[in-house]
Write an enzyme that holds these catalytic residues in place. Structure first.
Site, short mmCIF file in Angstrom:
data_model
loop_
_atom_site.label_atom_id
_atom_site.label_comp_id
_atom_site.label_asym_id
_atom_site.label_seq_id
_atom_site.Cartn_x
_atom_site.Cartn_y
_atom_site.Cartn_z
N ASP A 277 43.91 7.59 -6.04
CA ASP A 277 42.91 7.69 -4.98
C ASP A 277 42.91 6.35 -4.25
OD1 ASP A 277 40.16 9.72 -4.68
OD2 ASP A 277 40.16 7.80 -3.60
N GLU B 222 39.20 18.29 3.01
CA GLU B 222 39.73 19.37 3.85
C GLU B 222 39.71 18.93 5.31
OE1 GLU B 222 41.10 21.84 2.47
OE2 GLU B 222 41.16 23.50 3.86
N SER C 298 41.96 24.47 0.92
CA SER C 298 41.16 25.69 0.81
C SER C 298 41.44 26.67 1.94
CB SER C 298 39.67 25.33 0.89
OG SER C 298 39.30 24.54 -0.20
N HIS D 84 46.10 26.74 -5.00
CA HIS D 84 44.66 26.65 -4.75
C HIS D 84 43.89 26.88 -6.04
CE1 HIS D 84 40.77 28.26 -2.81
NE2 HIS D 84 40.76 26.94 -2.79
N ASN E 289 37.05 25.95 -8.49
CA ASN E 289 36.12 24.94 -8.99
C ASN E 289 35.23 25.53 -10.09
OD1 ASN E 289 34.49 22.71 -9.18
ND2 ASN E 289 33.67 22.82 -7.10
P1 NAD Z 1 36.05 15.43 -2.79
O1 NAD Z 1 35.40 14.92 -1.56
O2 NAD Z 1 35.24 15.61 -4.03
O3 NAD Z 1 37.30 14.49 -3.19
C1 NAD Z 1 38.27 14.05 -2.28
C2 NAD Z 1 38.85 12.75 -2.83
O4 NAD Z 1 39.95 12.36 -1.99
C3 NAD Z 1 37.86 11.57 -2.82
O5 NAD Z 1 37.83 11.00 -4.11
C4 NAD Z 1 38.45 10.59 -1.81
O6 NAD Z 1 38.21 9.25 -2.17
C5 NAD Z 1 39.92 10.94 -1.86
N1 NAD Z 1 40.72 10.58 -0.69
C6 NAD Z 1 40.39 10.64 0.62
N2 NAD Z 1 41.43 10.29 1.39
C7 NAD Z 1 42.45 9.97 0.54
C8 NAD Z 1 43.80 9.54 0.72
N3 NAD Z 1 44.32 9.40 1.93
N4 NAD Z 1 44.55 9.30 -0.37
C9 NAD Z 1 44.04 9.47 -1.60
N5 NAD Z 1 42.78 9.90 -1.86
C10 NAD Z 1 41.99 10.15 -0.79
O7 NAD Z 1 36.75 16.82 -2.37
P2 NAD Z 1 37.11 18.07 -3.31
O8 NAD Z 1 35.93 18.99 -3.37
O9 NAD Z 1 37.71 17.57 -4.57
O10 NAD Z 1 38.19 18.81 -2.39
C11 NAD Z 1 39.53 18.35 -2.33
C12 NAD Z 1 40.42 19.44 -1.76
O11 NAD Z 1 40.34 20.61 -2.61
C13 NAD Z 1 40.03 19.93 -0.36
O12 NAD Z 1 41.16 20.30 0.36
C14 NAD Z 1 39.17 21.17 -0.66
O13 NAD Z 1 39.13 22.08 0.42
C15 NAD Z 1 39.92 21.74 -1.85
N6 NAD Z 1 39.14 22.60 -2.73
C16 NAD Z 1 37.83 22.33 -2.96
C17 NAD Z 1 37.10 23.16 -3.82
C18 NAD Z 1 35.65 22.86 -4.11
O14 NAD Z 1 34.97 23.72 -4.68
N7 NAD Z 1 35.13 21.70 -3.76
C19 NAD Z 1 37.70 24.26 -4.43
C20 NAD Z 1 39.07 24.50 -4.17
C21 NAD Z 1 39.77 23.67 -3.31
#
Ligand code: NAD
Length: 268
Positions: A32, A75, A102, A123, A126
């Site tokens: 990260d 996203e 997503s 995909h 969660n």
């Molecule tokens: P989140 O905000 O919890 O985590 C995202 C992480 O990415 C953060 O820790 C941030 O510091 C990091 N980040 C940002 N830019 C970065 C970069 N350039 N390099 C490295 N790290 C970076 O988000 P999330 O809920 O974990 O979602 C992440 C992905 O998974 C998204 O595409 C989302 O659509 C997808 N997703 C989410 C869910 C859900 O329920 N939240 C479910 C399935 C898929």
């Protein structure tokens, strides 16, 4: 034989995906850009028995060692494109590159990666270390051998793989996020209060969580980004994001991750 799994983005999905692979004795590099995110991920992983298998890092070059890389950053299309362009510099044609997006087009994302035939969508749901389902999305460019390889990898971590065509929101979010959006509209128009909406869907439709509590778990920013993506990709007004959902996001009330969304939570 796969040796090292890279996970990019140590948020709720990235940390959960890392945990799933660790629990199945894979070596994981969790990257990260933000030190605070890495600290939070250590808490989320509550490492006890798998510490020798994980490297939690903000050093991008460490990802060179990975056989498979799974992207789980926010996203945001241009953010993901920027990352995949950068990953082209440190990977090889043999590196399997997967996005946990997503909603975005896997074919479009693949076109920004140097080796598009090694690119696909995985995909996870969660929380990834608990939910058994993973949607597997083939880009137009993905080699069939890559799909077969990742399918067996996911089976080896006890996931149920659903093959899905590359289409906005795939299956799960095409159904689930508009439902959540509609729940925010019900709230907006005062049809019922939040608890009543959630209790109605838990009782009547047998959903384990109501749509508003589910939105808080996903992250309201993520729900809005997915809805905007469905709307933008299809041009269909039925995917117009709810003004109420937008208002929460604009106010910085993103759900569990900020300790407040539709509901209030204890500090993480
Ligand atoms: P989140 O905000 O919890 O985590 C995202 C992480 O990415 C953060 O820790 C941030 O510091 C990091 N980040 C940002 N830019 C970065 C970069 N350039 N390099 C490295 N790290 C970076 O988000 P999330 O809920 O974990 O979602 C992440 C992905 O998974 C998204 O595409 C989302 O659509 C997808 N997703 C989410 C869910 C859900 O329920 N939240 C479910 C399935 C898929």
């Amino acid at each position: 034989m796969i040796k090292i799994i890279g996970v990019i983005g140590a948020g709720q999905m990235g940390a959960g995906i890392a945990k799933t692979f660790l629990q199945n004795n894979y070596s994981v590099i969790l990257f990260d850009e933000f030190p605070q995110a890495l600290e939070n991920a250590k808490k989320r992983l509550s490492l006890t028995s798998h510490t020798q298998l994980i490297n939690i890092t903000d050093d991008f070059d460490c990802l060179k060692k990975c056989d498979v890389i799974i992207e789980a950053i926010p996203e945001d299309f241009s953010m993901k494109v920027g990352l995949f362009k950068r990953l082209g510099d440190i990977s090889t044609p043999q590196t399997i590159m997967a996005s946990n997006t997503s909603s975005f087009s896997i074919t479009q994302l693949a076109s920004h990666y140097l080796y598009p035939s090694s690119f696909l969508g995985v995909h996870f749901m969660n929380p990834p270390h608990v939910n058994p389902v993973v949607e597997l999305i083939k880009a137009d460019q993905t080699a069939s051998s890559v799909i077969a390889y990742v399918k067996s990898l996911l089976n080896s971590i006890q996931k149920t793989v659903i093959d899905v065509m590359d289409s906005p929101g795939f299956v799960v979010n095409r159904l689930m996020i508009p439902l959540i959006n509609e729940a925010f509209d019900l709230l907006h128009f005062g049809v019922a209060d939040a608890l009543s909406i959630d209790n109605a869907m838990m009782g009547a439709a047998k959903h384990p969580l109501g749509p508003l509590a589910l939105a808080d778990m996903i992250g309201l920013d993520t729900c809005l980004a997915i809805m905007e993506s469905l709307h933008q990709q299809t041009g269909d007004p039925k995917y117009r994001p709810s003004l109420k959902l937008k208002a929460y996001v604009h106010a910085g009330l993103l759900g569990k991750k900020t300790n407040q969304g539709v509901y209030v939570y204890e500090k993480f």
